[in-house]
Scaffold this active site. Sequence first.
Site, PDB file in Angstrom:
ATOM      1  N   ARG A   1      -5.693   8.938  -1.664  1.00  0.00           N
ATOM      2  CA  ARG A   1      -5.899   7.485  -1.631  1.00  0.00           C
ATOM      3  C   ARG A   1      -4.827   6.890  -0.736  1.00  0.00           C
ATOM      4  NH1 ARG A   1      -7.571   3.390  -6.361  1.00  0.00           N
ATOM      5  NH2 ARG A   1      -9.556   4.108  -5.530  1.00  0.00           N
TER       6      ARG A   1
ATOM      7  N   TYR B   1       3.377   2.770  -3.869  1.00  0.00           N
ATOM      8  CA  TYR B   1       4.044   3.825  -4.619  1.00  0.00           C
ATOM      9  C   TYR B   1       4.724   4.787  -3.638  1.00  0.00           C
ATOM     10  CZ  TYR B   1       1.503   1.617  -8.404  1.00  0.00           C
ATOM     11  OH  TYR B   1       1.011   0.690  -9.293  1.00  0.00           O
TER      12      TYR B   1
ATOM     13  N   SER C   1     -13.097   5.441 -10.076  1.00  0.00           N
ATOM     14  CA  SER C   1     -11.788   5.279  -9.467  1.00  0.00           C
ATOM     15  C   SER C   1     -10.694   5.406 -10.523  1.00  0.00           C
ATOM     16  CB  SER C   1     -11.709   3.893  -8.819  1.00  0.00           C
ATOM     17  OG  SER C   1     -10.544   3.754  -8.052  1.00  0.00           O
TER      18      SER C   1
END
Length: 369
Positions: free
Chosen positions: A243, A195, A35
């Site tokens: 993601r 984000y 990851s």
Amino acid sequence: MASLADRYNDPSLMPHLFEPLHLRKVVLPHRILVSPMCQYSCVDGLANDWHFVHLGSRAVGKAAAVLTEATAVTADGRISPQDLGIWSDAHIEPLRRIFDFIEKQGSIPGMQLAHAGRKASTSEPWKGGKPLSPDQGGWRPIHAPSPIPFNEGYQVPHELSPAHIHQVIEAFAAAAGRAMKAGAKIIELHGAHGYLLHSFLSPVSNQRKDGYGGSLNNRMRIVCETVEAVRKVWPQEYPLLIRISATDWVEGGWTVQDSVALARVLGPLGIDLFDCSSGGNVASARIPVGAGYQVALAEQVRREGGVLTGAVGMITDPAQADQIVRSGQADVVFLARQFLREPYWPLLAARELHQEISWPLQYERAKLK
């Protein structure tokens, strides 16, 4: 190939953790991926020896794919001044050396493309992870869908204009082209953890009244347009992942049902696998952290969205990871902290699960028969 529905109805059709997975023309040798993990160790976004060793050692440990940390598509899209970058051609060559080494170990090199949005300009975690002012090495302005700061003490972000949104989308596409030149074979778009892309998706952080806010379709627009722009430059034979934070974990926020809707839209646009994380957009969210706490999210997005998914979060045990894949909860597992503790975790997992995996020739003498 059996459909997802067929596999759910017949357990004998389900793969296991060490079965290869074809993503377009890229073949993962098994289902354990590294990851993206921020290292906060760059100067001017340039990869260095730390990244070579950090990423390369996980390839030596036979991870199926090794993804870089969140790699900023613009300089002001970094989480911290120490983040890895891909906003200029100067970033290509240092990454090429790393990706070439990863590929020589039999792993697939990949990159996560990111823009931190309203969570940009902060210090490293070991220095508190707090917002930085320009005189502390940070920058102004930071950008978001709406002028809503992430938390107390954070900058009030500037609301992106439609023209600036298009510039950000173009920056993602340009970054994908540079990643290809560096040798990446997988790209993951960072649409999670509060984000920029995630902040457009969630009604908590997106209160716009134009075509990029309001309805679910409008809030998904920037993500759809980013996928389309990246797919124009990213080779068709290479997979494109995203993601997502499958839920904000707060009432009135982004939900797993929204994630299912997003999966149904992005799959036809060219997303090959959904890496299902959660949270990060609301500082006060109460997240039920525990072993495999996000696996059910990956399962629901997979089942109802009809897409491939990856599970991530508190996956530490080989039998646990194998069961996630065998039971159809996800198609791959992404490990983060466990890979920090055990860089060679796939080798150890294969031994515990009685599966064959090739060890590096230099390490064969350490292999237990």
